[in-house]
Design a protein around this motif. Structure first.
Motif, PDB file in Angstrom:
ATOM      1  N   GLU A 152      21.166  52.931  31.694  1.00  0.00           N
ATOM      2  CA  GLU A 152      21.271  54.338  32.121  1.00  0.00           C
ATOM      3  C   GLU A 152      20.850  55.280  30.996  1.00  0.00           C
ATOM      4  N   ALA A 153      21.241  54.948  29.778  1.00  0.00           N
ATOM      5  CA  ALA A 153      20.876  55.788  28.639  1.00  0.00           C
ATOM      6  C   ALA A 153      19.365  55.762  28.418  1.00  0.00           C
ATOM      7  N   ILE A 154      18.779  54.569  28.487  1.00  0.00           N
ATOM      8  CA  ILE A 154      17.330  54.460  28.250  1.00  0.00           C
ATOM      9  C   ILE A 154      16.549  55.126  29.385  1.00  0.00           C
ATOM     10  N   ASP A 155      17.055  55.037  30.612  1.00  0.00           N
ATOM     11  CA  ASP A 155      16.415  55.771  31.715  1.00  0.00           C
ATOM     12  C   ASP A 155      16.325  57.263  31.377  1.00  0.00           C
ATOM     13  N   LYS A 156      17.377  57.797  30.816  1.00  0.00           N
ATOM     14  CA  LYS A 156      17.380  59.221  30.456  1.00  0.00           C
ATOM     15  C   LYS A 156      16.363  59.488  29.344  1.00  0.00           C
ATOM     16  N   ILE A 157      16.337  58.593  28.367  1.00  0.00           N
ATOM     17  CA  ILE A 157      15.382  58.747  27.266  1.00  0.00           C
ATOM     18  C   ILE A 157      13.955  58.682  27.797  1.00  0.00           C
ATOM     19  N   ARG A 158      13.748  57.837  28.783  1.00  0.00           N
ATOM     20  CA  ARG A 158      12.402  57.730  29.356  1.00  0.00           C
ATOM     21  C   ARG A 158      11.964  59.047  30.000  1.00  0.00           C
ATOM     22  N   ASP A 159      12.888  59.753  30.610  1.00  0.00           N
ATOM     23  CA  ASP A 159      12.536  61.055  31.193  1.00  0.00           C
ATOM     24  C   ASP A 159      11.879  61.947  30.148  1.00  0.00           C
ATOM     25  N   THR A 160      12.535  62.057  29.005  1.00  0.00           N
ATOM     26  CA  THR A 160      12.004  62.966  27.983  1.00  0.00           C
ATOM     27  C   THR A 160      10.795  62.338  27.280  1.00  0.00           C
ATOM     28  N   MET A 161      10.781  61.017  27.178  1.00  0.00           N
ATOM     29  CA  MET A 161       9.633  60.310  26.599  1.00  0.00           C
ATOM     30  C   MET A 161       8.373  60.567  27.409  1.00  0.00           C
ATOM     31  N   ASP A 162       8.507  60.480  28.729  1.00  0.00           N
ATOM     32  CA  ASP A 162       7.358  60.702  29.609  1.00  0.00           C
ATOM     33  C   ASP A 162       6.927  62.167  29.609  1.00  0.00           C
ATOM     34  N   GLY A 255      24.532  53.051  20.097  1.00  0.00           N
ATOM     35  CA  GLY A 255      25.845  53.012  19.468  1.00  0.00           C
ATOM     36  C   GLY A 255      27.014  52.733  20.395  1.00  0.00           C
ATOM     37  N   HIS A 256      28.153  53.298  20.040  1.00  0.00           N
ATOM     38  CA  HIS A 256      29.426  52.898  20.633  1.00  0.00           C
ATOM     39  C   HIS A 256      29.607  53.262  22.097  1.00  0.00           C
TER      40      HIS A 256
ATOM     41  N   GLU B 152      30.210  62.565  29.263  1.00  0.00           N
ATOM     42  CA  GLU B 152      30.328  61.181  29.746  1.00  0.00           C
ATOM     43  C   GLU B 152      30.195  60.185  28.598  1.00  0.00           C
ATOM     44  N   ALA B 153      29.292  60.465  27.685  1.00  0.00           N
ATOM     45  CA  ALA B 153      29.100  59.569  26.542  1.00  0.00           C
ATOM     46  C   ALA B 153      30.341  59.582  25.646  1.00  0.00           C
ATOM     47  N   ILE B 154      30.875  60.765  25.386  1.00  0.00           N
ATOM     48  CA  ILE B 154      32.039  60.842  24.499  1.00  0.00           C
ATOM     49  C   ILE B 154      33.274  60.222  25.175  1.00  0.00           C
ATOM     50  N   ASP B 155      33.395  60.370  26.491  1.00  0.00           N
ATOM     51  CA  ASP B 155      34.473  59.668  27.210  1.00  0.00           C
ATOM     52  C   ASP B 155      34.420  58.168  26.929  1.00  0.00           C
ATOM     53  N   LYS B 156      33.222  57.616  26.954  1.00  0.00           N
ATOM     54  CA  LYS B 156      33.077  56.178  26.688  1.00  0.00           C
ATOM     55  C   LYS B 156      33.470  55.862  25.241  1.00  0.00           C
ATOM     56  N   ILE B 157      33.038  56.713  24.336  1.00  0.00           N
ATOM     57  CA  ILE B 157      33.369  56.491  22.928  1.00  0.00           C
ATOM     58  C   ILE B 157      34.879  56.570  22.729  1.00  0.00           C
TER      59      ILE B 157
END
Lengths: 326, 326, 326, 326
Positions: A152-162, A255-256, B152-157
């Motif tokens: 899910e995180a990489i999908d988001k990064i791909r949005d901005t990457m593209d 990360g975490h 959402e990310a910080i909730d996970k952390i």
């Protein structure tokens, strides 16, 4: 049936999503069979420091969907000493505990093994780690959640990457195991994956990136396992930058976030099944085994064999990375 | 009504989730009013390089829910030169374009202003940036999504932080604006928030952390804006470590995940409304204004006033951080 | 400053995501000011039945991100009687409670008003309802989360709708308010929205659907508020089917998923701010007012004016639905 | 190696998340091997109506993360007739297509089998259905996503269920298969699960609900497969209401949200692997087989055996439901 009357359960080492589901299963299966169940806080530390509480069915209500672990976890130095383990044993014995379920990774299993060899309390292991690198089980609790979080995180990064036509180097967790990188890399259509389990032809990568840069089309996703051959994403990013100085390289270290979050259905299920069977193992008089899942069925492995799995990756998978991202 | 027959639309600068919803609204509102709409790719670069395509209603089908921008974005050096802008103007003129909608941040508005002062093509700005730091609007497209992604990310952390009783320093985006840090920090119950807009008493933080460490309860969440007074999370982490050497400090930099992802309902709505009104502005003969939302209503600001907002934060909000995390 | 020493807090009526954040803010703000805070379980029922517990700061730890309400909620028949309210008053008085915060909708405020008129315990209301239909506030706690849940669900439905070229009628919550339908409908690009606040030209809808069906392209999304003029989605679906017998009509009722889930950043923020200010209101000696947010600032409304808002929708918004979905 | 030069790929029947990942894998693996790949729109309908387009590598860019199917899907009546299939064959033949990959469920495989028996175009099946009820594979594309969507939805429902202490009957998809109900039920801690594969002791359920109702604690979650023995959730709700008239029963039908959404990592992976191997199958001269995953490895099953799986559920799993929800 072996007579078990009181068992302890603990989570140890790095936490992983689904540990709570396993704790819940151990507690409720125990209670169902008339066994008292004690929650040991902060892993072996709580065993040494006598931080142990009786669990009721409602103690584990509404936790199956929670990340983290209600029992907390830690790494205990004292438990590594004979004196520490003696104290831990005395604490368990004082409560009458005659069985132990340890949810954690290979380090935690090692502790359990030493302990159950020294003392008369049988130990059952449940593999809980996002790294999926334990021999004797196809899956470990938390891996499926971690890998979906990464995707899910990489999908988001791909949005901005593209949007920018950029080169991203994304680092995922896994310590010296590349499973999260391999799975999340294929699932996000990464052009390259760098994992400890396979030799990476970095020259080939540099060459293809250089060509893209020449065509002014350096949009590329590289997923790197933290324990990769060239280091993590920072190192890989610098390496590329040193070879292609004009490249606009972005580095993300997930990360975490990969350790937390509500567990997936899959992780809740295997955690529930493993917790259920761990109690049955104690009732059957088993000791020093890990409950795992192999080919969708429960599988038991001696703790001393439930070590870090050192597998080569299936060649087909690496071929798939190459062909599908083309 | 002013006669507008052909308009161009572009996204410029850093991308933000919801830009696609704005593009869709511009295209469909234009077509509804009988105006031809052209998509200019890669921001001002596409204007200079004549990378411009006619948009149909279906060109923007099924994009309202997508992160990134189908028009792509970039920062153009050539457009900063008079020659570059002249080329851009010639390209637009050749197509008969008599109006321009620019979706981006203050840097992009600056370009639009220079351009519309030099040439006879009116420009309307739409604030698209996750940083929410533009004067003349309460919200910018993408902020709500970015801040929810951070939450959402910080909730996970927090899951893993609580499991281990650890200190985490989490860095969120926002460049020299602290809105993402302030909002996500309150929403995740952060103990401390470090933002550029307010003076931070670092000694007070160190003191409270030191006390927690003494009680062996150093579980604490610090949310840091990337442009904070002490630098980002890495710097803050090192600073704490230098003062409390025994502390187990973990640093997470959320990074580019905050730029991507499917936009929230709120971002889709303001983007749709702004796109709709931007076209109406051109039809009303307006020029050099930004369409914003103030007090839930549309609001128009001259582009030269739609600069980086330099607000002090509401004291109540900072008080809330302090009191609620206690 | 008015002397307040002990306050009670309760959640009442339908639950909404973010109520926990409000409870947390009331508890911690109270404790910060040296006030004892009591949690009253199950709304007015707990007040009548003396189901009341003292809250500590840690009672509300780790709940800001949870849906539902840890205080539980209900509708109490007994509290509607003078005898019930007398019992409730006696219970509060016995504990020394001299202030009450009621988190709920207009029905709950009505109860609070009657109670505070009869007895000497001042009441402050906080608007917690997913329906967003309370006068005196631009937003209610839970609306933003509910509408994002609806949007995510409809996005998923659109995937399958597009794969099959189908007509879907989706019903969202909101009782007699159409805000969830209006916001989620625009955000998902719905072709039609049926809400109680606006007259729907059903013949026009049928006509456009009939034309699409003739062209064998009956792919269309209709979002219906549950209290719409023709009933819910089932009724609208049947109506369409009766007029266009060949149409392949699918009905989805999103239902109670809209009430749950982790609250959005926005809902956590307004809940935290409202809870914080509700306690300040009691300290300032206010009574019978609701704490709301108007134009992004705190706003106070007498409880008897904090009734169901009966607004006409902004015409621009309905125009946007029509133009953008085209 | 068998000489294959041009292949067609289609999605058929109910759509499922991950179908796009399979299409992408077929297209790119084909192109990698020098094979032309044609996308056939709307399943067999597009084959009959010659709605077929050449696919390039970039045709499938950025779709691995999308729900639905870019090739669209449908159920074709014409293809069920010999005339329809002859037309379809002529269309393929005219393009020189000498291999076909069919992504769908058992109905679609049946069509493929009839077709490949009648004509000289080999067919390979890929199991794409959220129902997971195909023999010859442990998983079908879309099941993991659907079950996680169901789990997330039920988690939300549980928030409001717990806030009110209510009884919810939730219906999940699966037609006459109970896998979604079984998996999502265990993962959400459902007290009862009603599935077609196991006999349900409804009297026992009514008895336990009646006792809870007497104690005024009727909080209970029942997950029902749509093809359950007593009908769907509406019927089960009515049945309970008729037996316990005072019960406050709420019914939720999750519906089509389970078919959409971005696929999970697992579904993207098996879809990628199956697509890759389906092309290899054609190159190896295979015909009339389905590519499946058994024990984490690729497995090939004759299409006539890839029918609806009619398994009894593992008793341990049903025991787990009972014990863990206690």
């Amino acid at each position: 049936m072996h007579k078990v009357t009181k068992i302890g359960v603990l989570t140890s080492g790095g936490d992983s999503p689904g540990m709570n589901a396993a704790v819940r299963a151990v507690v409720r299966t125990g209670i169902y069979h008339g066994i008292d169940v004690y929650g040991i806080n902060r892993g072996y530390s709580g065993m040494v420091e006598n931080d142990i509480v009786k669990m009721e069915s409602r103690s584990v209500a509404n936790i199956i969907q929670r990340g983290g672990t209600i029992l907390k976890t830690s790494r205990s130095k004292e438990f590594m000493t004979p004196e520490g383990r003696q104290k831990a044993y005395n604490n368990l014995k004082a409560l009458g505990i005659d069985g132990l379920v340890v949810i954690g990774g290979d380090g935690s299993f090692n502790g359990a093994q030493v302990f159950s060899n020294e003392f008369d309390i049988p130990c059952i292991g449940i593999p809980g780690t996002i790294d999926k690198d334990i021999a004797g089980t196809d899956f470990t609790i938390g891996f499926d959640t971690a890998v979906n979080t990464a995707v899910e995180a990489i999908d988001k990064i791909r949005d901005t990457m593209d949007a920018h036509d950029r080169l991203f180097v994304v680092e995922v967790m896994g310590r010296d195991a590349g499973y999260i990188a391999l799975h999340s890399g294929i699932a996000t259509g990464a052009e390259n994956i760098i994992v400890p389990e396979a030799k990476t032809d970095i020259e080939e990568i540099i060459k293809s990136l250089t060509e893209k840069e020449k065509r002014k089309k350096l949009v590329n996703l590289i997923v790197v396992a933290e324990g990769g051959e060239f280091g993590g994403a920072d190192e890989v990013g610098k390496l590329i930058k040193s070879r292609i100085p004009t490249a606009d390289v972005r580095v993300c270290i997930l990360g975490h976030i990969q350790r937390g979050g509500s567990p997936t259905c899959f992780d809740r299920l295997i955690a529930s099944r493993m917790g259920f069977h761990a109690v049955e193992c104690l009732m059957l008089g088993k000791n020093n085994v890990m409950v795992g899942v192999v080919n969708n069925r429960m599988h038991y492995t001696p703790l001393n064999a439930a070590v870090k799995a050192k597998e080569k990756f299936n060649k087909d998978w690496l071929k798939i990375v190459k062909i599908l991202a083309s």
